[in-house]
Every structure is written in C-alpha cells, then in structure tokens.
Scaffold this motif. Structure first.
Motif, PDB file in Angstrom:
ATOM      1  N   LEU A  79      -4.451  17.302  21.872  1.00 15.32           N
ATOM      2  CA  LEU A  79      -5.570  17.324  20.911  1.00 15.32           C
ATOM      3  C   LEU A  79      -5.417  16.267  19.822  1.00 15.32           C
ATOM      4  O   LEU A  79      -6.286  16.135  18.964  1.00 15.32           O
ATOM      5  N   ASN A  80      -4.275  15.579  19.844  1.00 17.32           N
ATOM      6  CA  ASN A  80      -3.933  14.630  18.783  1.00 17.32           C
ATOM      7  C   ASN A  80      -3.939  15.273  17.390  1.00 17.32           C
ATOM      8  O   ASN A  80      -4.416  14.685  16.417  1.00 17.32           O
ATOM      9  N   ALA A  81      -3.388  16.476  17.306  1.00 22.70           N
ATOM     10  CA  ALA A  81      -3.197  17.110  15.991  1.00 22.70           C
ATOM     11  C   ALA A  81      -2.041  16.412  15.283  1.00 22.70           C
ATOM     12  O   ALA A  81      -1.199  15.792  15.924  1.00 22.70           O
ATOM     13  N   ARG A  82      -2.011  16.528  13.954  1.00 22.26           N
ATOM     14  CA  ARG A  82      -0.962  15.841  13.196  1.00 22.26           C
ATOM     15  C   ARG A  82       0.396  16.493  13.395  1.00 22.26           C
ATOM     16  O   ARG A  82       1.425  15.815  13.434  1.00 22.26           O
ATOM     17  N   SER A  83       0.393  17.819  13.488  1.00 24.01           N
ATOM     18  CA  SER A  83       1.672  18.534  13.526  1.00 24.01           C
ATOM     19  C   SER A  83       1.569  19.743  14.438  1.00 24.01           C
ATOM     20  O   SER A  83       0.487  20.360  14.555  1.00 24.01           O
ATOM     21  N   SER A  84       2.677  20.114  15.076  1.00 26.23           N
ATOM     22  CA  SER A  84       2.628  21.297  15.953  1.00 26.23           C
ATOM     23  C   SER A  84       2.513  22.582  15.130  1.00 26.23           C
ATOM     24  O   SER A  84       2.219  23.645  15.666  1.00 26.23           O
ATOM     25  N   ALA A  85       2.719  22.479  13.808  1.00 23.46           N
ATOM     26  CA  ALA A  85       2.474  23.637  12.940  1.00 23.46           C
ATOM     27  C   ALA A  85       0.989  24.008  12.934  1.00 23.46           C
ATOM     28  O   ALA A  85       0.609  25.108  12.532  1.00 23.46           O
ATOM     29  N   GLU A  86       0.156  23.077  13.393  1.00 22.27           N
ATOM     30  CA  GLU A  86      -1.300  23.311  13.393  1.00 22.27           C
ATOM     31  C   GLU A  86      -1.790  23.937  14.691  1.00 22.27           C
ATOM     32  O   GLU A  86      -2.988  24.154  14.862  1.00 22.27           O
ATOM     33  N   ILE A 232      -4.226  32.984  27.760  1.00 21.56           N
ATOM     34  CA  ILE A 232      -3.608  32.102  26.773  1.00 21.56           C
ATOM     35  C   ILE A 232      -4.696  31.163  26.220  1.00 21.56           C
ATOM     36  O   ILE A 232      -5.557  30.687  26.949  1.00 21.56           O
ATOM     37  N   GLY A 233      -4.657  30.959  24.923  1.00 22.13           N
ATOM     38  CA  GLY A 233      -5.648  30.096  24.298  1.00 22.13           C
ATOM     39  C   GLY A 233      -5.042  29.450  23.068  1.00 22.13           C
ATOM     40  O   GLY A 233      -3.871  29.670  22.734  1.00 22.13           O
ATOM     41  N   VAL A 234      -5.847  28.648  22.406  1.00 22.10           N
ATOM     42  CA  VAL A 234      -5.330  27.835  21.301  1.00 22.10           C
ATOM     43  C   VAL A 234      -6.285  27.884  20.109  1.00 22.10           C
ATOM     44  O   VAL A 234      -7.503  27.904  20.275  1.00 22.10           O
ATOM     45  N   LEU A 235      -5.673  27.938  18.946  1.00 22.95           N
ATOM     46  CA  LEU A 235      -6.396  27.653  17.709  1.00 22.95           C
ATOM     47  C   LEU A 235      -5.720  26.455  17.074  1.00 22.95           C
ATOM     48  O   LEU A 235      -4.529  26.511  16.750  1.00 22.95           O
ATOM     49  N   TYR A 236      -6.465  25.359  16.927  1.00 24.16           N
ATOM     50  CA  TYR A 236      -6.008  24.265  16.074  1.00 24.16           C
ATOM     51  C   TYR A 236      -6.599  24.520  14.689  1.00 24.16           C
ATOM     52  O   TYR A 236      -7.802  24.821  14.568  1.00 24.16           O
ATOM     53  N   GLY A 237      -5.769  24.407  13.652  1.00 27.23           N
ATOM     54  CA  GLY A 237      -6.288  24.533  12.294  1.00 27.23           C
ATOM     55  C   GLY A 237      -5.601  23.517  11.404  1.00 27.23           C
ATOM     56  O   GLY A 237      -4.407  23.229  11.557  1.00 27.23           O
ATOM     57  N   ARG A 238      -6.353  22.953  10.502  1.00 27.00           N
ATOM     58  CA  ARG A 238      -5.789  21.985   9.555  1.00 27.00           C
ATOM     59  C   ARG A 238      -4.711  22.698   8.733  1.00 27.00           C
ATOM     60  O   ARG A 238      -4.926  23.806   8.223  1.00 27.00           O
ATOM     61  N   GLU A 239      -3.559  22.050   8.629  1.00 28.55           N
ATOM     62  CA  GLU A 239      -2.391  22.727   8.066  1.00 28.55           C
ATOM     63  C   GLU A 239      -2.662  23.319   6.680  1.00 28.55           C
ATOM     64  O   GLU A 239      -2.293  24.456   6.402  1.00 28.55           O
ATOM     65  N   GLU A 240      -3.331  22.541   5.811  1.00 25.95           N
ATOM     66  CA  GLU A 240      -3.503  23.051   4.443  1.00 25.95           C
ATOM     67  C   GLU A 240      -4.419  24.279   4.392  1.00 25.95           C
ATOM     68  O   GLU A 240      -4.302  25.097   3.479  1.00 25.95           O
ATOM     69  N   LEU A 241      -5.283  24.427   5.399  1.00 29.17           N
ATOM     70  CA  LEU A 241      -6.117  25.637   5.460  1.00 29.17           C
ATOM     71  C   LEU A 241      -5.313  26.810   6.000  1.00 29.17           C
ATOM     72  O   LEU A 241      -5.340  27.917   5.441  1.00 29.17           O
TER      73      LEU A 241
END
Ligand code: PMP
Length: 404
Positions: A79-86, A232-241
């Motif tokens: 997904l090209n997220a910035r961090s795997s924490a997201e 199995i599914g995914v939620l990408y969320g912006r880290e600061e949110l």
C-alpha cells in the motif's frame, strides 16, 4: 501481459465442473479463488511452524511471529504506507470499518458533527455509521450520483462544511464498477478540515493503490477479495490519527501492563489487535499480495478492463438488456437486468449452465433504490477470467432470454 493459461493452472478450482459443465466463475467481487501458493502457505505454516505469536520465547513462536510481522511489512509496502505501525490486521473490510466507526467516533466525533457517505456504499460502510449516529447524534450526509453511476462532485463540494469531520467513500463500487476519484475527493475533504476514508475492498485487487499518493487517512480491504484467505483484512490508518484513537477491543496482545486499577496499552498497531491474531491468515495474505505483484497490478488492470469493455459491448447487443453503471472510469464489474426476467431466475438458470454470477441487492440497498430496482444480476471478473468465459456467459444469457 501474463500467460493466462499458466495463471489458470495456479487455481485448481477453475478446472472443476459443476452440473457436468466447466465452471465459469464470475462472482469475483464477492470473493476470489485462491492460487495454489496461498493454500500451500496455509498448509506449510500449520504443518511446520504453528505456534502462538508475540508471546513465546521458543523457536516456533519466534518463527511464527517473524512470518506474521513480515506479512505486516508486506502489506505496508503493497500500500506504500509510511510505517508498519499504520497497518492493523482485522477480520476484513467490515471489521475495519466498524473499528474506525467505533474508535475514531469515540475520539473525534461529537453531536452535530457530519460524516459524508456516498449513495453507492456497501452496507458495511453505512450501518456502522448509523450505529454511531444512534450513540453520538452525528449527522450522515449522502453524495448523489448521475445515471451513469458517477458521483456528483458539485453536490459533494456543497455537502462539505465546517461540521464535516469525515468522508467515507468506496474506491470502486461493488455494483456499478465505478472508480471514484478518491484522490480529488480526499483533497476536497482535507481543504475543509475533514478526514477521508477509502473503502478499497474492490480496488486493491484490481489496480495499484498507494495510500500516500491518494493522501487518504484510512483505507480498508479484505484478504479474500485479493486472492488471499477469508477471515483476514486490513485497516491502514495515518499514524497520528491511530495514536489518538482508543482501542476497539480489549484483551491480550493489546496491553502494555494490566492491573485491576489501571491498564496501559501497547504501541501501534498492537493497540488495535486484541487476542490471538490470525497469524496463518496474515502469512497467506502476504503470499497472495506477492502473487498479484509478480503478475503486475497494471497488467491485471489492463486485462480486466479489456474484458469488462468486451463483456459490456457483447451484452448490450442482447434485446432487453439493461446495463447499470456506464461510468468512464469503470472496473471489472457489470451489473444488469434482462427485461421480463427476475434476476434470481436469471442467476439460477445460468447456474445450471455452470455459470456463477451474483443476484440480489449486493449489500447496497440504497443504490438499488436510486436505480429504481429491487435487485440486479452482476458478473465480476478477475485476473484469471478469459474472453471465452465472457462468450459463454453472453451465450448463456441469450439462451435464458429465449426461454421467457
Ligand atoms: N465494501 C465493499 C465495496 C465490498 O464490495 C465489500 C464486500 N462485498 C465489503 C465492503 C465488505 O467486505 P467483507 O464482507 O469482506 O468484510
């Protein structure tokens, strides 16, 4: 372009018969079939690695944890997220949406705040927001569409105001196949201070999706629609949110320290992953993402768009054919009705010819109402669908049509 016959050989189910006829599987928007490598990833892990993750000091537990966290990194890069924490693992799109509605709703929404949806949302992107409306007294606003199935961006602009907190929009409609201009819509939402959520259930399997380029705040999808396992599914969320949002469920894995007086929570993304995760599912999902990446999402899109165009062209030649969704940007899904034939009868008769399509309201009853129908039939394509299958489908439609 990849070689279709060798790709089809990767999916054993595609060579089975139903009612002594070759299976023509055109219900891919509901769920996709699984390549051998995904099924093998599940078997391999149960046969040789299985142990609970994150807790064990022993070899197998560490190996299972490494596979699970490598899968998270795979989703991040996909997904090209910035961090795997997201990257939060969930049971699927539905659970991801419920998580956001509950947790974002707790942290960010007050009575009178507005959440914008569109008329073509799946029930799973409507009902969680209605449940939140009951709890919080928020207001839901709905973006309309034109007869081609394209969102009315002027109406959208007019809906946005200083009370708008969040906009939730399907990237691709599971009924009309419309590809919505989510990048442009996210920019408009941000300009008025609102956040933007993309339901990627029907986009992630079909073309490259880059959360940074879309500049969305959340994006959700399901593994089973992208050739991965169910559950199995995914939620990408912006880290600061995500940092500001409270946990959705409590339990093991999501805590830092527990006492009866006070509990502190784990860092992201674990704060949102209570209980033993589906670590076999995440590993198999990563394999599925490898599979589609190896074929190339651009090539997949090119193949599916060409098939969609061909199918619509052929279907339109049948007398009494009503096609829904003729947007300029359209992907892999064709919804229709044949005059004088109930979609359920159509689906049942096609099934006897070995052709699997979907009929009914497609979990989008407000959209059915907008189109003035109770239900529709729907054919949906995948990376392995062939032109010969589209021909068999159109011939099947013609045969059924002549029975009435
Ligand atoms: N949103 C869209 C656009 C969908 O197509 C679907 C599945 N049909 C969902 C959400 C729900 O996905 P799941 O059932 O995998 O949670």
């Amino acid at each position: 372009m990849y070689d279709l016959s060798s790709v089809r050989a990767d999916f054993p189910i595609l060579s089975r018969e139903v009612y002594k006829r070759p299976l023509v599987y055109l219900d891919n928007a509901a769920t996709t079939q699984k390549p051998r490598c995904v099924v093998e990833a599940i078997a391999e892990e149960y046969y040789s690695v299985n142990a609970n993750v994150h807790r064990g000091v022993h070899f197998l537990s560490q190996q299972a944890t490494d596979l699970h966290e490598a899968a998270r990194e795979r989703v991040r890069s996909f997904l090209n997220a910035r961090s795997s924490a997201e990257i939060v693992f969930t049971r699927g799109t539905t659970e991801s949406l419920n998580l956001v509605a509950f947790s974002y709703g707790e942290a960010f929404l007050r009575e009178g705040d507005e959440v914008v949806l569109t008329v073509m949302e799946h029930h799973s992107n409507i009902v969680p927001w209605q449940l939140l409306r009951e709890r919080k007294g928020i207001r839901l606003r709905v973006v309309p569409m034109n007869d081609a199935g394209e969102l009315d961006l002027e109406a959208y602009r007019n809906l946005l105001n200083e009370r708008t907190r969040l906009v939730c929009c399907a990237h691709v409609s599971n009924v009309l196949g419309t590809v919505n201009p989510v990048r442009e819509m996210a920019a408009m939402a941000h300009a008025c201070g609102a956040h933007f959520l993309v339901d990627g259930a029907q986009s992630v399997p079909h073309f490259p999706v880059d959360v940074q380029s879309l500049d969305c705040d959340f994006l959700v999808f399901s593994g089973h629609k992208v050739y991965g396992p169910t559950g199995i599914g995914v939620l990408y969320g912006r880290e600061e949110l995500l940092e500001q949002m409270p946990p959705y469920q409590g339990g093991g894995e999501m805590i830092a320290r527990v006492s009866f007086e006070r509990t502190t929570f784990e860092r992201l993304p674990f704060k949102f992953e209570a209980g033993t995760p589906d670590y076999v599912g995440t590993h198999a999902l990563a394999r599925a993402l490898d599979y589609v990446s190896d074929l190339g999402l651009d090539a997949i899109q090119c193949h599916e768009r060409e098939l969609t165009r061909y199918a619509m062209e052929q279907m339109a030649l049948l007398p009494g054919m009503q096609l829904y969704g003729t947007a300029r940007e359209k992907d892999a899904v064709v919804a229709f009705n044949l005059e004088g034939i109930h979609p359920l009868d159509l689906g049942t008769l096609l099934d006897r010819l070995g052709i699997a399509i979907r009929t009914g309201h497609h979990c989008a009853q407000p959209l059915m109402e907008r189109c003035g129908v109770e239900g529709m039939a729907r054919a949906s394509f995948a990376l392995y669908t062939t032109r010969a299958e589209v021909d068999a489908f159109v011939a099947g439609l013609d045969r059924v049509r002549k029975m009435f």
